[in-house]
Design an enzyme around this catalytic site. Structure first.
Site, PDB file in Angstrom:
ATOM      1  N   ASP A 112      -4.856  10.687   8.753  1.00  0.00           N
ATOM      2  CA  ASP A 112      -3.461  10.068   9.341  1.00  0.00           C
ATOM      3  C   ASP A 112      -2.989  10.637  10.668  1.00  0.00           C
ATOM      4  OD1 ASP A 112      -2.643   8.286   7.422  1.00  0.00           O
ATOM      5  OD2 ASP A 112      -2.591   9.848   5.884  1.00  0.00           O
ATOM      6  N   GLU A 162       0.894  -1.075  -0.018  1.00  0.00           N
ATOM      7  CA  GLU A 162       0.062   0.044   0.072  1.00  0.00           C
ATOM      8  C   GLU A 162       1.113   1.200   0.066  1.00  0.00           C
ATOM      9  OE1 GLU A 162      -2.654   0.124   3.411  1.00  0.00           O
ATOM     10  OE2 GLU A 162      -3.024   2.154   2.985  1.00  0.00           O
TER      11      GLU A 162
END
Lengths: 280, 466
Positions: free
Chosen positions: A71, A60
């Site tokens: 994030d 990924e």
């Protein structure tokens, strides 16, 4: 243009195939995240190759973005470094091509939506296919807002990974199952990316709910979709625990931290430790 | 149906305004957004909700806010009749309280006990901290590090009100990064937390809901201007960052085709430079913070830094309804530079005895330009969205009227007090050095400040420019 006759169209999901293979040979698949361009483009490519050489089944690759709302601090810091170093979207295709030339593992790009929109959704899909990429994980694009990307991925046969959260209704879980190809990204806990001591018990419940809403039981056939659990996983033991009920385990921040602290050799060592958790 | 909606622009209620708006958000937050949508629809249909909010506005906000004619200011605007809608007189000093009280009432219906907010200038943060105190909820406000420095007074206000202010050090350390942090907090704490988004941007239903809570500005003003002048204004003007005060005052006039609507964006150093926040003027469509609208971005879709002397307009995005009103030609969006805004700021101070927020000064500068274009027969309604108390230091410095020497002397005195506290009951040796260092630092600051004041005094003294 005619969708079915596009020469690059893939009838079989590369990610689904890799998950199936991992589930028949071992306990399940290990999916490793690293951002493109951190600490620089060349080293990010070497680090991704090292992941595959040390037991990671699916890559990924994160596209650095100025406003990464999903994030946590470790990944934010790494992607900001990449942006400060002058990351361009074209670097992502360069990285996919370079990694695919060295190791045979499917590569998903993890990207926020706006860069794809600005590049052009169809052009992005075509260039990803040309580079040898497998598909996209879209953290801020849900099925109900994603018609254009769903059409582009149908046309090209790219995999598309939508997210399922503990707060998702059954109706929304079914949408994610029906529209994902490769796997459904099971958000283990309510929060942003980052290592946690315990992987939330919510993940097990959520995978059960996905199965009740149409997700294939047991090892997914290549044409269907698996359930892979991410957010908070940082050790081989946690990988083993997750693979008791899920088809794959996704590790991000722990790998990014290893790369930041000790370079490619350290990220290779950490990946090998995580891969131990996939053994039966 | 389609002709119906085409003639009633006010009825647009999302999630899309033309091609703008929508909901581009992590799956983790979709349930919360659906819940807010549902509870908001219920509340809209419930007369007790409207009554509760109206009562709060009457007894707490100070609504209706008055309108004030500004004839001396109007002389600088081509002699046009200038009418100010005085949102600056609301409790907490700006229009922001309208939305915050509405959302706090909703949060209570949702059973949430913790409010979070992003803030740029601090006005929305102060309003949210105020509502949290009033409703007995806890409050965390995210503010870019750059903004905590230029709006220190508002940081103190929020803390006095019991809120925790978190200085955001990621990204560009301004308003857009404060939104990112607030979204991250919300993802992790959505079970007990309501995110009081402060402008008409973000994912559906925020652009519609925040607009609905602010549309009282235009509804009041439309009736007030009609009563005062016997006619609708020729134009309605407002500053536009995210665009909440602008949509609030525009909304009641959307279906009055003879009323021109003007939004003024922050042009910073000028739209020909890279230092501005003129999103509609210079941006292009993209997805930021959950909706599709105009935004400042590079070729790859990375959000660009914005710049404005006004922290409240320093945002690289804009609400989707504004993008739509611009695209269909119903409203016009024009840039105003820092210098133009500050000139209008000074004119209003010295002609009408009203110190505006620097944000609102952009609308005033627009009114000056527009008045000169439309002439003395025109009536222009201006959204005076906030008062300038928070901007006294910035403006004082800009015009060279801040007594820096006195400020430094007061800092020196404070340092001496702090140093005395430290020496009480502590070992002396290290403290003496510490004391000496403090004094030297304060002296230096004092010297620098005095010379700056001299420079500035030389540069000013030209009074109001016509």
């Amino acid at each position: 243009m005619s969708a079915q006759s596009t020469p690059t169209f893939r009838a079989v999901s590369p990610v689904g195939t890799a998950i199936q293979r991992a589930n028949s040979a071992r306990k399940g698949a290990l999916i490793g995240y690293l951002p493109v361009g951190f600490p620089n483009l060349a080293e990010s490519i070497d680090a991704a190759v090292a992941l595959v050489e040390n037991g990671v089944d699916i890559l990924e690759l994160g596209l650095p973005y100025s406003d990464p709302v999903m994030d946590g601090p470790v990944i934010q810091k790494a992607t900001q470094t990449s942006l400060d170093n002058g990351f361009r979207l074209s670097d992502a295709f360069t990285a996919v091509e370079a990694i695919r030339a060295r190791v045979d593992a499917p590569i998903l790009l993890m990207t926020y939506y706006n860069p794809v929109v600005q590049y052009g959704i169809d052009r992005f899909a075509d260039d990803l296919v040309s580079a040898g990429g497998a598909g996209l994980i879209t953290p801020d694009l849900t099925v109900d807002s994603g018609a254009h990307w769903i059409a582009a991925s149908d046309r090209t046969g790219l995999d598309r990974v939508f997210l399922a959260a503990p707060t998702s209704t059954d109706e929304r879980l079914r949408l994610a199952v029906d529209n994902s190809r490769g796997f459904v990204y099971v958000v283990s806990t309510m929060g942003v990316t980052g290592a946690r001591g315990d992987v939330d018990a919510a993940a097990r419940t959520l995978v059960e709910r996905l199965r009740a809403n149409g997700l294939a039981e047991g090892s997914p056939a290549a044409s269907t979709t698996g359930a892979c659990v991410g957010i908070g996983i940082s050790t081989g033991d946690q990988v083993a625990e997750v693979l008791e009920y899920a088809d794959g385990a996704i590790v991000g921040s722990a790998l990014v931290r290893a790369l930041a602290d000790g370079g490619v050799s350290e990220v290779a060592r950490v990946a090998a430790g995580l891969a131990v958790g996939t053994a039966r | 149906m389609s002709t119906e909606s085409a003639t009633h622009l006010r009825d647009e209620s999302g999630p899309f305004f033309g091609e703008f708006g929508g909901r581009f958000m992590p799956e983790s937050l979709i349930a919360a957004l659906d819940e807010i949508s549902a509870v908001y629809e219920e509340a809209k249909a419930d007369p007790t909700f409207a009554a509760e909010l109206a009562e709060l506005h009457r007894t707490y906000t100070g609504r209706p806010s008055i309108i004030t004619e500004a004839p001396r200011f109007g002389e600088y605007a081509g002699g046009a009749r200038i009418i100010l809608k005085r949102e600056d007189l609301n409790h907490t000093g700006s229009h922001k309280i309208n939305n915050v009280l509405g959302q706090a009432l909703l949060a209570r219906r949702l059973g949430k006990t913790r409010l979070i907010a992003e803030t740029g200038a601090g006005q929305h943060g102060v309003a949210t901290a105020t509502a949290a105190a009033l409703f007995g909820m806890s409050c965390v406000v995210y503010m870019g590090e750059v903004d905590t420095e230029r709006q220190a007074l508002n940081v103190a206000r929020m803390r006095l009100l019991g809120a925790e202010v978190i200085s955001v050090t990621t990204g560009t350390r301004t308003l857009k990064d404060a939104l990112n942090e607030a979204f991250r907090d919300w993802v992790a704490n959505v079970s007990d937390t309501h995110y009081v988004l402060g402008t008409v941007a973000g994912p559906h239903p925020f652009p519609v809901m925040v607009r609905d809570f602010h549309k009282i500005i235009g509804e009041e003003a439309r009736a007030q201007v009609l009563e005062l002048t016997g006619a609708l204004p020729d134009a309605v003007v407002a500053c536009v960052g995210g665009g909440s005060n602008a949509i609030g005052i525009f909304h009641a006039f959307l279906d009055d085709p003879d009323v021109r609507l003007y939004g003024y964006e922050a042009a910073g150093d000028g739209v020909e430079t890279l230092r501005h926040a003129a999103t509609i003027t210079k941006g292009r469509p993209g997805v930021l913070h959950g909706s599709r609208s105009f935004m400042l971005q590079d070729a790859d879709g990375q959000t660009l830094d914005s710049h404005s002397i006004s922290a409240g307009l320093d945002y690289p995005g804009v609400g989707p309804e504004h993008a739509w009103l611009s695209s269909i030609g119903r409203a016009t969006y024009l840039p105003i530079t820092d210098a133009e805004a500050m000139n209008a700021f000074r004119i209003l101070c010295q002609t009408e005895g009203i110190i505006p927020a620097i944000e609102s000064a952009h609308a005033l500068a627009g009114a000056i330009e527009l008045g000169r274009e439309l002439g003395p027969d025109a009536t222009i309604l201006v959204s005076l969205s906030g008062r300038g108390d928070k901007d006294v230091e910035t403006a004082g410095r800009y015009f060279g009227v801040l007594d820096e020497a006195a400020l430094a002397a007061s800092a020196l005195e404070q340092n001496a007090l702090d140093a005395n506290e430290l020496t009480d009951g502590e070992a002396e040796a290290g403290e003496l050095d510490h004391d000496a260092a403090l004094t030297a630092a304060a002296r230096q600051a004092l010297d620098e400040a005095s010379s700056r004041v001299d420079d500035l005094s030389a540069a000013t003294g030209n009074g109001v420019e016509r």
